[in-house]
Enzyme design. Structure first.
Site, mmCIF file in Angstrom:
data_model
loop_
_atom_site.group_PDB
_atom_site.id
_atom_site.type_symbol
_atom_site.label_atom_id
_atom_site.label_comp_id
_atom_site.label_asym_id
_atom_site.label_seq_id
_atom_site.Cartn_x
_atom_site.Cartn_y
_atom_site.Cartn_z
ATOM 1 N N LYS A 120 97.411 25.090 -5.030
ATOM 2 C CA LYS A 120 97.431 24.001 -4.042
ATOM 3 C C LYS A 120 98.788 23.957 -3.335
ATOM 4 O O LYS A 120 98.863 23.941 -2.104
ATOM 5 C CB LYS A 120 97.144 22.661 -4.719
ATOM 6 C CG LYS A 120 97.243 21.475 -3.779
ATOM 7 C CD LYS A 120 97.274 20.159 -4.539
ATOM 8 C CE LYS A 120 97.879 19.068 -3.687
ATOM 9 N NZ LYS A 120 98.136 17.840 -4.425
ATOM 10 N N ASP A 138 93.057 19.048 -2.598
ATOM 11 C CA ASP A 138 93.647 17.917 -3.307
ATOM 12 C C ASP A 138 92.518 16.987 -3.764
ATOM 13 O O ASP A 138 91.342 17.337 -3.650
ATOM 14 C CB ASP A 138 94.669 17.191 -2.424
ATOM 15 C CG ASP A 138 94.026 16.584 -1.179
ATOM 16 O OD1 ASP A 138 92.788 16.613 -1.056
ATOM 17 O OD2 ASP A 138 94.765 16.078 -0.320
#
Length: 220
Positions: A120, A138
């Site tokens: 991420k 997310d």
């Protein structure tokens, strides 16, 4: 890209525009890297408050690499999980200095070799700094993508690959930016504002809620 996917993206573009914006304040790639590490389990607004002073105190990766652990912990305490974050930031910056001449690397492999940097965080850097098409998963993207039927997975990496299949590359980073805004303004994890939502016709959650309401009425 399917007609349904295009319709969803067109609506997101119309409401939130196609402007690229990063919610974490930064003036350099290394600042965004630190801010993204700090953003784990913390709001961007809180991170921006902390980094305003933090980046004046520590002005380059070498400053973080040589930071006192206990002192750095106190500097970032309000972002939560500060023991791990401080340890990772120091280790990460030591590698930036010794392995990458103080520069943030571009490749996914190099980025994820740094302490505290998962896919991420790496994709945030690749998308916002190097403009490499990257899908950032997310909590908002994970939750809302399932509602929109783009994925059935729970694992962020699997969701990332699912989204890469259904979304055109020019929307990979854009989708994340738009969905974060959508998740903060309308599609809350608890009590989403379905009455204000412009994507209800594509939403499995909304359809499920309507079914339950209908069943209750018929049951009466």
């Amino acid at each position: 890209m399917t007609k349904r996917t295009k319709e969803i993206l067109d609506k997101l573009d119309e409401v939130y525009t196609t402007e690229y914006k990063c919610y974490l304040d930064h003036d350099s790639p290394w600042q965004l890297l630190i801010a993204t590490i700090l953003s784990a389990q913390c709001t961007d607004a809180r991170v921006n408050i902390v980094t305003k002073d933090l980046f004046q105190k520590y002005t380059c990766p070498a400053d973080f690499a040589n930071a006192d652990l206990k002192e750095l912990e106190q500097d970032i305490k309000s972002t939560g999980f500060y023991h791990n974050k401080a340890k990772n930031i120091i280790a990460c910056c030591k590698d930036l200095v010794t392995k990458f001449d103080g520069e943030v690397p571009e490749s996914l492999e190099d980025l994820t070799s740094l302490a505290g940097v998962g896919r991420k965080t790496a994709n945030v850097i690749r998308g916002n700094i190097f403009h490499e098409p990257s899908v950032v998963v997310d909590t908002h993207v994970k939750r809302i993508s399932k509602k929109l039927g783009f994925t059935k997975e729970d694992d962020p990496e699997k969701i990332e690959y699912d989204l890469m299949k259904v979304l055109p590359k020019d929307h990979w980073i854009l989708y994340n930016i738009q969905i974060i805004t959508f998740g903060r303004q309308i599609c809350f994890a608890r009590s989403p504002k379905c009455e204000e939502c412009f994507l209800t016709e594509y939403c499995s959650y909304y359809k499920e809620q309507n079914k339950k309401k209908s069943s209750k009425k018929n049951g009466k």
